[in-house]
Design a protein around this motif. Structure first.
Motif, short mmCIF file in Angstrom:
data_model
loop_
_atom_site.label_atom_id
_atom_site.label_comp_id
_atom_site.label_asym_id
_atom_site.label_seq_id
_atom_site.Cartn_x
_atom_site.Cartn_y
_atom_site.Cartn_z
N THR A 1 40.11 22.41 66.92
CA THR A 1 39.31 21.20 67.07
C THR A 1 38.38 21.31 68.27
OG1 THR A 1 41.09 19.88 66.09
CG2 THR A 1 39.41 18.70 67.35
N GLN A 2 38.87 21.88 69.35
CA GLN A 2 38.05 22.04 70.56
C GLN A 2 36.87 22.98 70.32
OE1 GLN A 2 38.09 20.58 73.56
NE2 GLN A 2 39.86 19.29 73.16
N LEU A 3 37.11 24.08 69.60
CA LEU A 3 36.07 25.09 69.39
C LEU A 3 35.11 24.73 68.27
CD1 LEU A 3 37.95 28.51 69.78
CD2 LEU A 3 36.17 27.59 71.29
N HIS A 4 35.67 24.23 67.16
CA HIS A 4 34.86 24.06 65.96
C HIS A 4 34.67 22.60 65.57
CE1 HIS A 4 35.52 28.31 65.86
NE2 HIS A 4 36.80 28.20 65.54
N GLY A 5 35.18 21.68 66.40
CA GLY A 5 35.00 20.26 66.12
C GLY A 5 33.69 19.74 66.68
N PRO A 6 33.58 18.43 66.84
CA PRO A 6 32.31 17.82 67.29
C PRO A 6 31.80 18.33 68.64
CG PRO A 6 33.82 16.15 66.44
CD PRO A 6 34.60 17.43 66.53
N SER A 7 32.74 18.69 69.54
CA SER A 7 32.30 19.12 70.89
C SER A 7 31.83 20.57 70.91
CB SER A 7 33.46 18.97 71.89
OG SER A 7 34.53 19.84 71.57
N HIS A 8 32.18 21.35 69.87
CA HIS A 8 31.78 22.76 69.77
C HIS A 8 32.11 23.56 71.04
CE1 HIS A 8 29.79 22.18 65.93
NE2 HIS A 8 29.21 21.10 66.43
N GLY A 9 33.28 23.31 71.61
CA GLY A 9 33.75 24.10 72.75
C GLY A 9 33.14 23.74 74.08
N SER A 10 32.43 22.60 74.17
CA SER A 10 31.74 22.27 75.42
C SER A 10 32.70 22.00 76.58
CB SER A 10 30.84 21.05 75.20
OG SER A 10 31.61 19.92 74.78
N ALA A 11 33.96 21.66 76.27
CA ALA A 11 34.94 21.40 77.34
C ALA A 11 35.63 22.67 77.83
CB ALA A 11 35.99 20.41 76.84
N LEU A 12 35.35 23.77 77.18
CA LEU A 12 36.05 25.01 77.48
C LEU A 12 35.14 26.00 78.22
CD1 LEU A 12 37.96 25.56 74.11
CD2 LEU A 12 38.75 24.38 76.16
#
Length: 447
Positions: A235-246
């Motif tokens: 979800t973090q990588l491919h969800g709405p945020s597209h990894g922006s938190a990582l």
């Protein structure tokens, strides 16, 4: 080993003392040939002449009788010593073997001491009963589960799996947990439920999801876990945020945590556990983005698998070639899946992407030619983290990923080797050994 050496040392000295005792007794009984301090009194010639040979014969008979008694005593003492030594040996052997731990398929290890303590959490539950399973899993009443999920309200769904959904729930004392609901109308779902509960009831590790309880109701089965606030890596990588938190360092931390969890399963569980379904959706992240392995429904104990009775399972894009083609399943199958996850972290791409309605391409096939080319590698890195890492570290991670996804399992490294290669790339503050003067909290905006 130290105890064994100590016991052997004690046995050796007791053996010497026991055998030495008859010799000391013999030495004290047999007349010493030492010269008397007083001069000998010589018999007169008349005495010898009047009674030739009589006194000498009597003394010889006395000495012969005395020697026989001494020899018999020595033989008896030696035999008794041997018996005592044998009994002592058997006793010490029993003590040593009785102290060995029973390793009858126990998934235990010193790392379990680092796991989460369940007692404070479980004490918050009302209606908790202990069942006769390994690890003693608490049973949560269905009424409490239904109430906690607000009658399985759709807005409480955290994710979906092959046999059901995972819900966010608030149990007694506002204890917030995650509850997986499995529809067990089919045999495979029931088997996965039992397998996961049994395995997780014996596993405690900081990088493995914590099992809090389970429950049943008609055809439904429920597994209660600790809540992971940041959801899954997928979800973090491919969800709405597209990894922006990582950030780059955060991604390396997640890779390191995942490797630590796998190392625990492969090398510290007895017998070893093969996850068999490692993927980004089964790597969950807590409030601090610490990663934990989850979903052990397909996991198996190494050595128990039989090609004829194990259903070929896994997720397209993560399944190792040898397992897909020949059904061969080893710890190196998990290493392959870990390599795919590492590529996801590095490139920000899904494991399998659709090119057309009838054609798909795996991240391994697409990336492999470019991963080994230093001029091309920086161009395929996820835009979110591009140019935010030391190029040397980027090449190191790419090299690890390439080794992990090798077609032949014998060319893949052990997860312990992967772990050691990642530790120097993760800052000390995040669990590694890298010392950095400044850590970027947020990555630059993607262009």
């Amino acid at each position: 080993m130290t105890m064994k050496l100590l016991l052997m040392f004690i046995m050796f000295h007791m053996f010497i003392l026991i055998l030495h005792k008859p010799i000391l007794i013999l030495a004290s009984v047999v007349p010493s040939p030492q010269v008397s301090p007083f001069p000998p009194i010589l018999p007169s010639m008349t005495m010898i002449a009047s009674s030739p040979g009589i006194h000498v014969g009597v003394e010889d008979e006395k000495m012969d009788s005395h020697n026989k008694k001494v020899k018999a005593f020595v033989v008896a003492s030696t035999a008794l010593s041997a018996i005592i030594l044998c009994l002592l040996s058997f006793w010490i052997y029993y003590i040593i073997n009785a102290s060995k731990p029973n390793r009858k398929k126990n998934l235990q290890n010193s790392d379990s001491e680092k796991g989460l303590g369940f007692a404070p959490i479980l004490s918050k539950f009302n209606s908790v009963k202990k069942v006769g399973k390994k690890g003693c899993v608490p049973i949560i009443d269905y009424e409490q589960i239904e109430k906690g999920t607000e009658n399985f309200k759709e807005s409480n769904i955290l994710g979906e799996g092959g046999f059901g959904c995972v819900y966010k729930a608030s149990l007694d004392d506002n204890l917030v947990v995650a509850i997986k609901r499995l529809n067990c109308e089919c045999q495979y779902a029931e088997r996965e439920y039992e397998n996961e509960v049994e395995l997780l009831s014996e596993i405690q590790h900081p990088n493995v999801i914590s099992l809090l309880g389970c429950g049943t109701h008609e055809d439904s089965r429920f597994i209660i876990y600790e809540l992971m606030q940041n959801g899954s890596l997928e979800t973090q990588l491919h969800g709405p945020s597209h990894g922006s938190a990582l950030t780059w360092h955060m991604r390396m931390k997640i890779a390191l945590d995942t490797a630590r969890g796998l190392k625990y399963l492969h090398e510290h569980c007895y017998p070893a556990v093969i996850h068999r379904d490692l993927k980004s959706s089964n790597i969950l992240l807590d409030a601090n983005f610490s990663a934990k392995l989850s979903d052990f429904g397909l996991a198996i104990i190494d050595g128990s698998q039989n090609k004829n009775n194990i259903k070929l399972s896994g997720t397209l894009g993560y399944v190792a070639p040898e397992y897909l083609l020949d059904g061969k399943l080893t710890d190196k199958s998990d290493v392959y899946a870990f390599g795919v996850v590492l590529l996801e972290l590095l490139l920000g791409r899904k494991p399998v992407e659709k090119l057309s309605s009838s054609q798909c391409q795996s991240i391994v096939t697409w990336a492999m030619p470019q991963l080994t080319d230093r001029s091309k590698l920086p161009n395929i890195v996820d835009n979110v983290i591009k140019n935010t890492m030391d190029p040397k570290h980027l090449f190191q991670v790419a090299a690890v990923a390439v080794l992990c996804v090798q077609p032949e399992p014998c060319y893949r490294p052990l997860i312990a080797d992967v772990l050691h290669s990642l530790i120097p790339l993760v800052p000390v503050e995040l669990g590694g050994t890298l010392r950095v003067s400044h850590m970027t909290q947020q990555p630059p905006n993607s262009s």
